[in-house]
Design an enzyme around this catalytic site. Structure first.
Site, short mmCIF file in Angstrom:
data_model
loop_
_atom_site.label_atom_id
_atom_site.label_comp_id
_atom_site.label_asym_id
_atom_site.label_seq_id
_atom_site.Cartn_x
_atom_site.Cartn_y
_atom_site.Cartn_z
N TYR A 1 -0.01 1.52 15.49
CA TYR A 1 1.13 2.19 15.49
C TYR A 1 1.72 3.16 16.60
O TYR A 1 0.36 4.06 16.88
CB TYR A 1 2.11 2.27 14.72
N LYS B 1 -2.09 -5.72 13.72
CA LYS B 1 -0.62 -5.49 13.56
C LYS B 1 -0.05 -4.46 14.36
O LYS B 1 -0.39 -3.98 14.24
CB LYS B 1 -1.15 -5.41 11.38
N ASP C 1 0.84 -1.22 -0.31
CA ASP C 1 -0.21 -0.13 0.38
C ASP C 1 0.67 0.97 0.02
O ASP C 1 0.38 2.42 -0.04
CB ASP C 1 -1.19 -0.05 1.30
#
Length: 273
Positions: free
Chosen positions: A153, A184, A33
């Site tokens: 994140y 993730k 991506d």
């Protein structure tokens, strides 16, 4: 699969089996991506070739933006799962950490997706908007039986260390709390601290590949350590698609993830000519 025993939605279970190895119950995902955030970088110029290479190497799924699916679809050979990324943002934006939703779960279904993903920078300006998006998309995914991967994140002007174990654990848990089926996140740097991240997240955790490493040994050791810590797989972009031997490095990663091989054994996959 035992890994997803808490999921009762049949549609999700059917699709998850397309992006996870049924025997190892682990996955190797190759995100591609980066064209939205960074443009046509090395490894993503010829998207069809890169998709072909990672598929031949044994990757379980590729992750693409909606407009690239038609250009990367194989149509032959070994099948590979499709994950559509719902978030977008560019490195040249005044706020490069800002991610907006650029497509829908319904469009991903029409394109044949096996899962969708969303990117959340925890600690960035206006991060609450991303939390709202994640929660609402999770509801839509539950309705349609679509697995949801949340890329979580710790990032922002107040975040000094994006790999701080406590921050990574918080970000991962946040993804699960808001409805992600898979989370993730970044590797924290050592087995013990990443094991705590995995333990603190009810959803399976896949480790991000991170920036391009200096050596294959360094990269594969990180993968090995993450798996030892309990990761459910990996989602690796640049360290795979920017490698000189994309097929070989993909095979090496799969060797560790699915067969529990050591690093030296996995390296042999790259050295095959």
């Amino acid at each position: 699969m035992e890994l997803f025993k808490d999921i009762k939605n049949l549609g999700k279970l059917v699709r998850l089996e397309r992006i996870f190895n049924r025997e190892s119950e682990k996955t190797v995902i190759v995100p591609m991506d980066h064209g939205v955030s960074n443009g046509p970088i090395k490894g993503l110029i010829d998207i069809r070739k890169t998709v072909n290479d990672v598929a031949e190497g044994g990757a379980n799924a590729v992750l693409l933006h909606k407009g690239i699916v038609r250009h990367g679809h194989r149509g032959y050979g070994k099948d590979v799962g499709l994950i559509i990324h719902l978030s977008g943002g560019t490195a040249i934006s005044p706020n490069p950490l800002k991610k907006v939703i650029v497509t829908t779960v319904e469009e991903a279904i029409r394109m044949g997706a096996d899962a969708v993903s969303i990117h959340v920078n925890v600690g960035s300006d206006e991060d609450w908007e991303a939390y709202r998006d994640l929660g609402m998309i999770a509801e839509t995914c539950e309705y349609w039986g679509m697995p949801l991967i949340a890329m979580m994140y710790p990032r922002g002007k107040h975040i000094q260390n994006e790999r701080d174990p406590e921050l990574v654990a918080h970000a991962a848990r946040l993804g699960a709390e808001l409805g992600a089926d898979i989370v993730k996140t970044s590797y924290t740097g050592d087995i013990d601290s990443f094991r705590d991240v995995v333990k603190g997240c009810p959803a399976p955790v896949v480790v991000a590949g991170g920036p391009k490493t200096n050596t294959d040994e360094e990269f594969l050791q990180m993968i090995k350590d993450a798996m030892e810590a309990g990761a459910a797989g990996v989602a690796v972009g640049r360290n795979i698609f920017q490698h000189d031997d994309v097929v070989g490095i993909t095979r090496a990663v799969c060797k560790i993830v699915h067969e529990n091989a050591d690093v030296e054994e996995a390296l042999k996959e790259i050295r095959k000519k």
